[in-house]
Design an enzyme around this catalytic site. Structure first.
Site, PDB file in Angstrom:
ATOM      1  N   GLU A  46       0.719  -1.029  -0.106  1.00  0.00           N
ATOM      2  CA  GLU A  46      -0.124   0.009   0.065  1.00  0.00           C
ATOM      3  C   GLU A  46       1.534   1.181   0.532  1.00  0.00           C
ATOM      4  OE1 GLU A  46      -3.450   0.724  -0.004  1.00  0.00           O
ATOM      5  OE2 GLU A  46      -3.572  -1.802  -0.815  1.00  0.00           O
ATOM      6  N   CYS A  57     -12.911   1.752 -14.163  1.00  0.00           N
ATOM      7  CA  CYS A  57     -14.035   3.532 -14.081  1.00  0.00           C
ATOM      8  C   CYS A  57     -12.371   4.069 -14.243  1.00  0.00           C
ATOM      9  CB  CYS A  57     -14.838   3.128 -12.683  1.00  0.00           C
ATOM     10  SG  CYS A  57     -15.859   5.110 -12.756  1.00  0.00           S
ATOM     11  N   CYS A  91     -17.903   1.461 -19.316  1.00  0.00           N
ATOM     12  CA  CYS A  91     -19.209   1.667 -19.176  1.00  0.00           C
ATOM     13  C   CYS A  91     -19.559   0.300 -19.077  1.00  0.00           C
ATOM     14  CB  CYS A  91     -20.438   2.939 -18.889  1.00  0.00           C
ATOM     15  SG  CYS A  91     -19.021   4.085 -18.753  1.00  0.00           S
ATOM     16  N   CYS A 128     -19.354  -2.154 -17.348  1.00  0.00           N
ATOM     17  CA  CYS A 128     -19.105  -1.956 -16.024  1.00  0.00           C
ATOM     18  C   CYS A 128     -19.773  -3.615 -15.133  1.00  0.00           C
ATOM     19  CB  CYS A 128     -19.445  -1.078 -16.190  1.00  0.00           C
ATOM     20  SG  CYS A 128     -19.446  -0.426 -13.707  1.00  0.00           S
ATOM     21  N   CYS A 188     -25.550   2.981 -11.577  1.00  0.00           N
ATOM     22  CA  CYS A 188     -24.042   4.247 -11.669  1.00  0.00           C
ATOM     23  C   CYS A 188     -25.360   5.481 -12.289  1.00  0.00           C
ATOM     24  CB  CYS A 188     -23.114   3.735 -12.426  1.00  0.00           C
ATOM     25  SG  CYS A 188     -22.597   5.364 -13.136  1.00  0.00           S
TER      26      CYS A 188
HETATM   27 FE1  SF4 Z   1     -17.553   4.147 -14.089  1.00  0.00          FE
HETATM   28 FE2  SF4 Z   1     -20.354   4.071 -14.128  1.00  0.00          FE
HETATM   29 FE3  SF4 Z   1     -19.442   3.900 -16.459  1.00  0.00          FE
HETATM   30 FE4  SF4 Z   1     -19.313   1.882 -14.033  1.00  0.00          FE
HETATM   31  S1  SF4 Z   1     -20.956   3.020 -15.268  1.00  0.00           S
HETATM   32  S2  SF4 Z   1     -17.469   2.552 -15.260  1.00  0.00           S
HETATM   33  S3  SF4 Z   1     -19.306   3.365 -12.540  1.00  0.00           S
HETATM   34  S4  SF4 Z   1     -19.107   5.636 -14.797  1.00  0.00           S
END
Ligand code: SF4
Length: 413
Positions: free
Chosen positions: A58, A214, A221, A224, A230
């Site tokens: 970390e 993201c 997206c 995602c 989101c």
């Molecule tokens: Fe990021 Fe939302 Fe796109 Fe997912 S849907 S990558 S959380 S902006």
């Protein structure tokens, strides 16, 4: 007391929180990158060694790319596999291994804290985020949360740059994401979201999502795992904030988490409208004269003089070619004279400004400083020995130079 933020910015529906956790962890189990510290944290039975392994990773990962860290991490763990081994290392050894990783005080603080664990805490790492932060110098809220959740299973959230981005997008938070009030709100959110049975995996999953899906400029997206939760994504699709009951409370001037009025939603940016940060101060410009002094070593190979920096401040304790910060707008002639005087102090004999050969300029950007090194060289003939009282200097071959605790900027020079 400030008004609580409107519910649309929070995770107030337990069913949604549960679904988000499940989707994110399922994706993480399938898609996570294999990283050496993850393998160690997952297989090491000894809690202290697990804590130490996560702690080192970390600290190295702060402000530094994963790809850069891997090699440093493996070498570090090979050299100092335990806290006890690190506590016995010298600062010089730590700086040598850290050379090139940047933000050098991190290695020094890590070693100081390891010594404290060994000498004052009987070699046992504190087990909770609160104690880690309270008892270990240099361990902040994020590092403490990461160690406690990943190594000891404490259900506590973490907020780093990746998490800031993901949460701001998930909840359309457009207020200044570097402001303390927004950061506090994000910590509260991370603590609500963290999975109670797999807190370490959940935190790593949230950070992994920010690092691989993201991402800042062109988030993926479509791939995602939490897009259905989101708000930024929905806003991009439908062109307006999601329809929730208290939407009228938002975006009308005084919502503490909405974008400022002068930064309205820009449809060309899509989800990257979030997060938003107030403009940073530009880095300070500095000029430093530096001189590569060269002599013939006893075997005929060239040797170079390096000197050690003070033990505090920028690049503390690292080695460099003799260098001198310059006032801005100094004439070249004056620069040379000042550098020659400075070298004279190291050499213990006169140095003529006209003998300094100008080589060129090297620019290096530190986080808050735009540094220009004005590079000179000087070849010395005959027997050049230094005053032994000046123990903070030594002659090194090129190979020794690269193995010493020198910064990336000096390697560029
Ligand atoms: Fe990021 Fe939302 Fe796109 Fe997912 S849907 S990558 S959380 S902006």
């Amino acid at each position: 007391a400030p008004a609580p933020p409107p519910a649309r910015h929070l995770f107030s529906d337990p069913a949604e929180v549960e679904a988000l956790r499940w989707n994110l962890l399922a994706w993480y189990d399938q898609c996570k990158r294999d990283l050496p510290w993850r393998a160690l944290a997952a297989t090491e039975p000894d809690a202290d060694r697990r804590g130490y392994a996560v702690w080192v990773s970390e600290v190295m990962l702060q402000q530094t790319q994963v790809a850069t860290v891997i090699n440093y991490y493996n070498r570090w763990m090979q050299k100092w596999p335990t806290l006890q081994a690190l506590a016995q290392a010298s600062l010089e050894e730590v700086n040598e291994l850290w050379a090139g990783l940047g933000y050098y005080s991190r290695g020094k603080r890590l070693q100081e804290a390891a010594r404290k664990v060994v000498s004052e805490l009987a070699g046992q790492m504190p087990r909770t985020a609160e104690d880690l932060q309270k008892l270990l110098p240099g361990v902040g809220r994020y590092t403490a949360g990461a160690i406690a959740s990943i190594s000891y299973g404490q259900a506590t959230g973490v907020v780093d740059g990746n998490v800031v981005r993901v949460l701001c997008r998930l909840r359309c938070i457009g207020a200044d994401s570097s402001s303390p009030s927004v950061i506090n709100q994000l910590w509260d959110m991370a603590n609500v979201l963290v999975d109670r049975s797999r807190p370490g995996d959940f935190n790593q999953a949230l950070m992994e999502l920010g690092a691989t899906v993201c991402v800042p400029k062109a988030p993926l997206c479509g791939e995602c795992p939490v897009k259905q939760h989101c708000q930024a994504w929905r806003r991009k699709l439908f062109g307006k904030p999601p329809p929730v009951p208290d939407v009228e409370d938002c975006g009308v001037g005084d919502c503490p988490l909405c974008p400022p009025a002068m930064e309205p939603w820009d449809s060309s940016l899509g989800v990257t409208n979030f997060p938003w940060k107030a403009a940073k101060k530009p880095p300070r410009a500095m000029r430093t004269a530096t001189c590569v002094l060269e002599r013939r070593g006893c075997h005929g190979a060239p040797e170079y003089l390096i000197v050690q920096r003070p033990s505090s401040g920028l690049l503390a304790g690292l080695w460099e070619f003799p260098s001198l910060p310059l006032a801005q707008d100094l004439q070249e002639e004056k620069e040379r004279e000042e550098l020659a005087d400075h070298l004279q102090a190291w050499m213990g004999r006169p140095v003529a400004a006209k003998d300094l050969q100008f080589i060129g300029e090297v620019i290096h950007i530190f986080s808050h400083i735009h540094q220009t090194y004005v590079v000179y060289s000087l070849h010395l003939d005959g027997d050049v020995t230094l005053d032994p009282a000046l123990s903070l200097s030594r002659w090194v071959t090129e190979e020794e130079f690269h193995a010493s605790a020198v910064s990336t900027a000096m390697k560029k020079v």
